[in-house]
Scaffold this motif. Structure first.
Motif, short mmCIF file in Angstrom:
data_model
loop_
_atom_site.label_atom_id
_atom_site.label_comp_id
_atom_site.label_asym_id
_atom_site.label_seq_id
_atom_site.Cartn_x
_atom_site.Cartn_y
_atom_site.Cartn_z
N MET A 155 6.14 36.58 60.55
CA MET A 155 7.24 36.02 61.35
C MET A 155 7.22 34.50 61.26
N THR A 156 8.24 33.92 60.65
CA THR A 156 8.35 32.46 60.60
C THR A 156 9.57 32.02 61.37
N ALA A 157 9.32 31.28 62.43
CA ALA A 157 10.46 30.78 63.20
C ALA A 157 10.86 29.42 62.64
N LEU A 158 12.17 29.26 62.38
CA LEU A 158 12.69 27.95 61.99
C LEU A 158 13.15 27.28 63.28
N ARG A 159 12.49 26.20 63.61
CA ARG A 159 12.78 25.51 64.87
C ARG A 159 13.58 24.26 64.56
N LEU B 34 5.34 26.83 69.74
CA LEU B 34 5.31 26.68 68.27
C LEU B 34 3.97 27.15 67.70
N ASP B 35 4.04 27.94 66.66
CA ASP B 35 2.84 28.40 65.96
C ASP B 35 2.70 27.52 64.71
N ALA B 36 1.78 26.55 64.79
CA ALA B 36 1.70 25.53 63.72
C ALA B 36 1.39 26.15 62.36
N ALA B 37 0.73 27.30 62.34
CA ALA B 37 0.37 27.92 61.06
C ALA B 37 1.57 28.57 60.39
N ARG B 38 2.51 29.10 61.18
CA ARG B 38 3.61 29.87 60.58
C ARG B 38 4.97 29.21 60.70
N ASP B 39 5.20 28.54 61.82
CA ASP B 39 6.57 28.05 62.08
C ASP B 39 6.87 26.78 61.31
N LEU B 40 8.14 26.51 61.26
CA LEU B 40 8.60 25.35 60.51
C LEU B 40 9.63 24.62 61.37
N ALA C 120 12.43 32.26 56.62
CA ALA C 120 12.42 32.33 58.09
C ALA C 120 12.89 33.70 58.56
N THR C 121 12.34 34.16 59.67
CA THR C 121 12.76 35.45 60.21
C THR C 121 13.57 35.28 61.50
N ARG C 122 13.54 34.09 62.08
CA ARG C 122 14.40 33.80 63.23
C ARG C 122 14.58 32.29 63.37
N ILE C 123 15.59 31.94 64.16
CA ILE C 123 15.92 30.52 64.33
C ILE C 123 15.87 30.21 65.83
N ILE C 124 15.21 29.10 66.16
CA ILE C 124 15.12 28.69 67.57
C ILE C 124 15.69 27.28 67.71
N CYS C 125 16.61 27.12 68.67
CA CYS C 125 17.23 25.80 68.86
C CYS C 125 17.21 25.45 70.35
N THR C 126 17.52 24.20 70.62
CA THR C 126 17.78 23.77 72.00
C THR C 126 19.28 23.54 72.12
N HIS C 127 19.84 23.90 73.26
CA HIS C 127 21.27 23.72 73.53
C HIS C 127 21.69 22.31 73.13
N PRO C 128 22.74 22.17 72.31
CA PRO C 128 23.14 20.83 71.85
C PRO C 128 23.95 20.08 72.90
N GLY C 129 24.26 18.83 72.58
CA GLY C 129 24.98 17.98 73.53
C GLY C 129 26.49 18.04 73.37
N GLU C 130 26.97 18.77 72.39
CA GLU C 130 28.41 18.77 72.16
C GLU C 130 28.92 20.18 71.92
N PHE C 131 30.09 20.43 72.48
CA PHE C 131 30.75 21.72 72.37
C PHE C 131 30.92 22.14 70.91
N LEU D 282 20.05 36.02 60.63
CA LEU D 282 18.82 35.91 61.42
C LEU D 282 19.17 35.74 62.90
N PRO D 283 18.33 36.29 63.78
CA PRO D 283 18.60 36.05 65.21
C PRO D 283 18.45 34.57 65.55
N VAL D 284 19.40 34.07 66.35
CA VAL D 284 19.36 32.66 66.76
C VAL D 284 19.17 32.60 68.28
#
Ligand code: FAD
Ligand code: DLZ
Ligand code: SF4
Length: 519
Positions: A1-5, A22-28, A96-107, A122-124
């Motif tokens: 499992m590699t999460a693209l952050r 964050l998993d420093a060994a796997r995530d990016l 990557a097997t999933r994507i993780i983001c933080t809510h952005p500042g613009e619509f 991929l699940p976001v």
């Protein structure tokens, strides 16, 4: 499992929710400099340089902590030059097997992010932006069922919830919630505000500035005087400089303006806060600590905390509550195009020339310049909100739509019909004369309402009041100017209105009428 952050350019914060767990060994971690974000409005050169430099410094710090990074440089030939393109490319390239983001500042960016799942398969996961002090649901709950969404009541609740500047659970420090009435002094002639700390560009910033000059030569502004903090450590120093040298008088001179004084006693921290280098709670706590130590008076500290805990959180809540319809509001039916002087700064109006000139050189103007000079002119002149919003989004280093739009649409232009402010912030030249020394060096005469050399803000003000008299008739807070207008000689009103029309038509045609000698 590699999460693209994914970390966006205004998310350069170590505590960002997208990096939690964050998993420093796997995530990016993906950071992407892309043309699309540099040009969706033609940002001031200093803003692009600031964001790209902050991104590069942040990436370097993350790598130093052992985080695996995919970093797209703007001039990399493989760069697809859009966020969606770079997310898809990195996801593919790194499996990557999933994507993780933080809510952005613009619509606009949220809509883009919501399409990444379909685009990549991929699940976001879009996480709350925990850097803000009020959640979006929290603001919605506060707003639900209220007839009016006044900042003051939101702010008091935020004081109660956070405990900032509170003497007891329902008792504000000093016994008053708001010391705004004590924050309206003009700058005395013998008081020179201390120069704010600026940060000479390091090698990374110099490289980025060269890139910006090469790639975006036609964008507004100059980079010669770039002095923004570009790391969290520098942002902290900028805050400390403000707390030590300017905070004590921030309250008294919050509404003042002065020739040659770009910052006065303002904090100059908006750009760092908005790209994530400084955290709002840290800024509020540092100011509160200065008050508790006896280093700054309550009217200053409360004024500063109100801007960040109150206004900043409130406009963000309002933006997400009201978008996308909010951007289309135009309650005063304003349709004039933006005069060229907003870009050139070439005008005989000394107040406008000062505000626009420093905006070009520093990507900064303080609140009263934005609201009561360039904003007030746009309101009185009936400039189209879309054009005015575009200008404010372009010209300031701290401009992001979540904060720019409510301030322009709601506060400066009253385009939202009163959602944000109970009356328009319209003022004649007398206000600018009271709060600044601009009029003394101006080719126009601030005392003249009409005729040769009259200050344009005067006849534009009365033209504005007359134009909207029936709309404002039921607004108690507009009763005074409407009464004054009713008592005015109709001939004088007609002359002012004719002069306003002629002045605006001339601006639209590209030439400001000569003010003619006044002295
Ligand atoms: P200070 O006056 O020292 O205030 C401290 C901090 O309080 C600011 O850094 C900011 O984070 C916050 N703050 C103060 N006033 C507001 C406000 N009205 N709304 C939200 N936060 C506030 N602010 C932006 O951050 N980005 C913008 O694009 C922006 N556009 C504006 C457009 C108009 C027409 C107006 C009237 C205001 C706008 N503001 C905007 C708000 C305000 O003018 C700037 O935040 C401020 O001038 C930034 O300079 P400073 O850090 O020296 O602020
Ligand atoms: C403002 C900006 C700029 C100029 N450039 C980038 C960029 O190259 N890459 C990026 O991820 N973000 C950039 N940003 C910030 C985004 O535009 C920002 O995330 C949105 O404005 C939402 O707040
Ligand atoms: Fe601005 Fe009018 Fe004063 Fe000139 S006289 S600086 S235009 S307010």
């Amino acid at each position: 499992m590699t999460a693209l952050r994914v970390v966006l350019g205004d998310q350069c914060s170590a505590g960002l929710s997208a990096l939690e767990g964050l998993d420093a060994a796997r995530d990016l971690v993906l950071m992407a400099e892309v043309r699309a974000e540099c040009t969706y409005v033609r940002h001031h050169k200093q803003k692009i340089a600031l964001v790209l430099s902050a991104m590069r410094h942040f990436a370097e710090a993350q790598e130093g902590q052992g985080v695996r990074l995919a970093y797209s440089r703007l001039d990399d030939p493989a760069n697809t030059q859009s966020l969606a393109g770079e997310v898809a490319r990195a996801a593919r390239m790194h499996g990557a097997t999933r994507i993780i983001c933080t809510h952005p500042g613009e619509f606009r960016v949220l809509a883009d992010m919501q399409s990444w799942q379909d685009a990549t398969g991929l699940p976001v996961e879009i996480r709350e932006d925990t850097r803000f002090l009020c959640t979006l649901d929290g603001f919605r709950d506060w707003a639900a069922g209220r007839k009016q969404l006044r900042m003051e009541y939101f702010y008091r609740d935020m004081r109660r919830v956070t405990g900032l500047l509170m003497a007891a659970p329902d008792e504000p420090a000093g016994g008053q919630w708001n010391y705004d009435a004590e924050n309206r002094a003009a700058l005395p002639a013998d008081l020179t505000p201390p120069r704010p700390r600026r940060f000479a560009p390091d090698a990374v910033t110099r490289e980025v500035i060269a890139l910006v000059e090469r790639e975006f030569p036609d964008h507004f502004g100059t980079t010669d005087r770039f002095g923004w903090p570009v790391t969290a450590a520098q942002a902290e120093q900028a805050l400390e400089d403000f707390i030590a040298h300017r905070l004590p008088r921030f309250g008294d001179y919050q509404d003042a303006m002065a020739t040659g004084e770009a910052t006065l006693f303002h904090a100059l921290v908006g750009a760092a806060l908005n790209c994530g280098l400084l955290q709002p709670m840290a800024a509020c706590r540092a100011a509160e600590a200065a008050y508790r130590r006896g280093d700054a008076p309550l009217n200053a500290v409360e004024g500063f905390v109100r801007q960040i805990l109150g206004w900043r959180e409130y406009v963000r809540g309002l933006y997400w509550l009201k978008m996308p319809a909010y951007r289309e509001t135009n309650a005063l039916e304003a349709h004039r195009p933006l005069p060229w002087l907003y870009w050139s700064g070439e005008t005989s109006m000394a107040c406008m020339a000062a505000a626009i000139g420093q905006t070009r050189d520093l990507a900064y103007a303080h609140h009263i310049q934005r609201l009561m000079v360039t904003g007030n002119f746009a309101l009185l002149a009936g400039l189209a909100p879309a054009a005015v919003n575009d200008w404010y989004m372009v010209v300031y280093a701290d401009a992001y739509e979540w904060v720019e739009l409510p301030n322009v649409q709601g506060m400066a232009l009253h385009a939202d019909g009163g959602v944000m402010a109970s009356k328009p912030y319209a003022a004649s030249g007398a206000y600018i004369n009271r709060m600044s020394d601009y009029c003394r060096g101006c080719a126009y005469d601030v005392k003249r309402p009409t005729g040769e050399g009259a200050c344009p803000f005067n006849y534009l003000y009365w033209d504005f009041i007359a134009r909207h008299a029936s709309r404002f008739a039921k607004n108690m807070r507009m009763a005074m100017p409407l009464r004054t207008l009713a008592k005015m000689d109709p001939g004088k009103v007609a002359a002012m209105r004719a002069q306003a029309a002629a002045f605006l038509d001339a601006l639209e045609a590209g030439a400001e009428p000569a003010p003619t000698a006044r002295r």
